[in-house]
Design a protein around this motif. Structure first.
Motif, mmCIF file in Angstrom:
data_model
loop_
_atom_site.group_PDB
_atom_site.id
_atom_site.type_symbol
_atom_site.label_atom_id
_atom_site.label_comp_id
_atom_site.label_asym_id
_atom_site.label_seq_id
_atom_site.Cartn_x
_atom_site.Cartn_y
_atom_site.Cartn_z
ATOM 1 N N HIS A 153 2.050 11.037 -4.804
ATOM 2 C CA HIS A 153 3.121 10.598 -5.699
ATOM 3 C C HIS A 153 3.208 9.085 -5.778
ATOM 4 C CE1 HIS A 153 4.378 14.569 -4.118
ATOM 5 N NE2 HIS A 153 4.666 14.774 -5.395
ATOM 6 N N SER A 154 3.662 8.580 -6.925
ATOM 7 C CA SER A 154 3.921 7.154 -7.061
ATOM 8 C C SER A 154 5.308 6.853 -6.481
ATOM 9 C CB SER A 154 3.859 6.734 -8.529
ATOM 10 O OG SER A 154 4.857 7.387 -9.270
ATOM 11 N N HIS A 155 5.536 5.577 -6.128
ATOM 12 C CA HIS A 155 6.829 5.160 -5.573
ATOM 13 C C HIS A 155 7.185 3.787 -6.119
ATOM 14 C CE1 HIS A 155 7.314 8.484 -2.760
ATOM 15 N NE2 HIS A 155 6.003 8.410 -2.604
ATOM 16 N N LYS A 156 8.478 3.612 -6.411
ATOM 17 C CA LYS A 156 8.982 2.360 -6.967
ATOM 18 C C LYS A 156 9.851 1.665 -5.931
ATOM 19 C CE LYS A 156 10.342 2.468 -11.209
ATOM 20 N NZ LYS A 156 11.112 2.658 -12.450
ATOM 21 N N TYR A 173 0.844 -1.193 0.000
ATOM 22 C CA TYR A 173 0.000 0.000 0.000
ATOM 23 C C TYR A 173 0.877 1.239 0.000
ATOM 24 C CZ TYR A 173 -3.548 3.358 1.539
ATOM 25 O OH TYR A 173 -4.392 4.433 1.635
ATOM 26 N N ASN A 174 0.675 2.100 -0.992
ATOM 27 C CA ASN A 174 1.384 3.370 -1.070
ATOM 28 C C ASN A 174 0.622 4.384 -0.219
ATOM 29 O OD1 ASN A 174 2.696 5.730 -1.676
ATOM 30 N ND2 ASN A 174 2.379 5.605 -3.883
ATOM 31 N N ILE A 175 1.226 4.804 0.890
ATOM 32 C CA ILE A 175 0.538 5.733 1.795
ATOM 33 C C ILE A 175 0.697 7.190 1.360
ATOM 34 C CG2 ILE A 175 0.682 4.165 3.759
ATOM 35 C CD1 ILE A 175 2.970 5.986 4.820
ATOM 36 N N ASP A 176 1.426 7.426 0.267
ATOM 37 C CA ASP A 176 1.565 8.764 -0.294
ATOM 38 C C ASP A 176 0.412 8.981 -1.278
ATOM 39 O OD1 ASP A 176 2.253 11.119 -1.591
ATOM 40 O OD2 ASP A 176 4.378 10.601 -1.746
ATOM 41 N N PHE A 177 -0.454 9.927 -0.981
ATOM 42 C CA PHE A 177 -1.629 10.176 -1.807
ATOM 43 C C PHE A 177 -1.348 11.128 -2.969
ATOM 44 C CE2 PHE A 177 -3.484 7.931 1.508
ATOM 45 C CZ PHE A 177 -4.813 7.649 1.239
ATOM 46 N N THR A 217 10.734 -5.471 -9.428
ATOM 47 C CA THR A 217 10.505 -4.043 -9.234
ATOM 48 C C THR A 217 9.028 -3.755 -9.450
ATOM 49 O OG1 THR A 217 12.735 -3.541 -9.993
ATOM 50 C CG2 THR A 217 11.140 -1.734 -10.009
ATOM 51 N N ILE A 218 8.453 -3.020 -8.501
ATOM 52 C CA ILE A 218 7.028 -2.679 -8.566
ATOM 53 C C ILE A 218 6.886 -1.182 -8.341
ATOM 54 C CG2 ILE A 218 4.792 -2.938 -7.419
ATOM 55 C CD1 ILE A 218 5.602 -5.792 -6.726
ATOM 56 N N GLU A 219 6.064 -0.554 -9.164
ATOM 57 C CA GLU A 219 5.749 0.862 -8.959
ATOM 58 C C GLU A 219 4.282 0.967 -8.563
ATOM 59 O OE1 GLU A 219 6.223 5.270 -10.928
ATOM 60 O OE2 GLU A 219 6.923 3.519 -12.036
ATOM 61 N N LEU A 220 4.054 1.610 -7.424
ATOM 62 C CA LEU A 220 2.687 1.825 -6.950
ATOM 63 C C LEU A 220 2.311 3.278 -7.172
ATOM 64 C CD1 LEU A 220 2.826 -0.126 -3.575
ATOM 65 C CD2 LEU A 220 1.593 -0.792 -5.622
ATOM 66 N N GLU A 221 1.175 3.479 -7.795
ATOM 67 C CA GLU A 221 0.670 4.841 -8.009
ATOM 68 C C GLU A 221 0.241 5.441 -6.668
ATOM 69 O OE1 GLU A 221 0.891 6.467 -10.850
ATOM 70 O OE2 GLU A 221 1.820 4.669 -11.683
#
Length: 128
Positions: free
Chosen positions: A89-92, A83-87, A103-107
Motif C-alpha cells: 500500500h501507498s502511504h501519505k 522509504y515505504n516499508i509497506d510493499f 505532504t508526500i505520498e510514497l507508493e
C-alpha cells in the motif's frame, strides 16, 4: 517519574515484568490497536527530541501512516531518505524540514531521496 534536571529532563520508570510485557496493553481500559503501557512515554520523548527533519501524519503528530515510513536525515550530506516499508500500500505523510513542511505520498515499497540543508559540525543538534 518525570523531573527537569538542568537543561534536560530525566525519566525514571520503575516496573517489573517479563521482556516485551510493556508493549502489550490488554488490561481493563485498553483499546484495539493500543501499543502498550509505555507508548505515551515514548511518544512524549520522541516529540521533545525531534531534530530538524521529521515526519508526521497530520502536520503535528506521528500516527498510523508514519509506522510504515522510514525517514533518515544525513546532515553532512544534506540528504533526506524516505522509504515505504509497506510493499502492498501507498502511504501519505507530512515531511518537516527546517521549519517547512510538505505532504508526500510514497507508493508501495518506494524509496525517495531528497536534497536538503547541509549542516556544519557546530550546527548539529547533538554536537557541541
Amino acid at each position: 517519574l518525570h523531573r527537569k534536571c538542568g537543561k534536560g529532563e530525566v525519566f525514571f520508570v520503575n516496573t517489573w515484568s517479563y521482556p516485551g510485557a510493556l508493549d502489550i496493553d490488554d488490561g481493563p481500559g485498553s483499546y484495539e490497536g493500543a501499543n502498550g503501557l509505555m507508548e505515551p512515554v515514548w511518544k512524549y520523548i520522541a516529540k521533545r527530541a525531534r531534530g530538524n527533519v521529521y515526519i508526521t501524519d497530520d502536520g503535528s503528530e506521528p500516527g498510523e501512516e508514519c509506522k510504515y515510513i522510514n525517514c533518515t536525515y544525513f546532515p553532512d550530506d544534506g540528504r533526506i531518505c524516505l522509504y515505504n516499508i509497506d510493499f502492498d500500500h501507498s502511504h501519505k505523510i507530512v515531511l518537516h524540514q527546517f521549519g517547512y513542511q510538505e505532504t508526500i505520498e510514497l507508493e508501495a515499497a518506494e524509496f525517495l531521496s531528497l536534497d536538503s540543508v547541509t549542516l556544519l559540525p557546530h550546527e548539529k543538534l547533538n554536537e557541541e
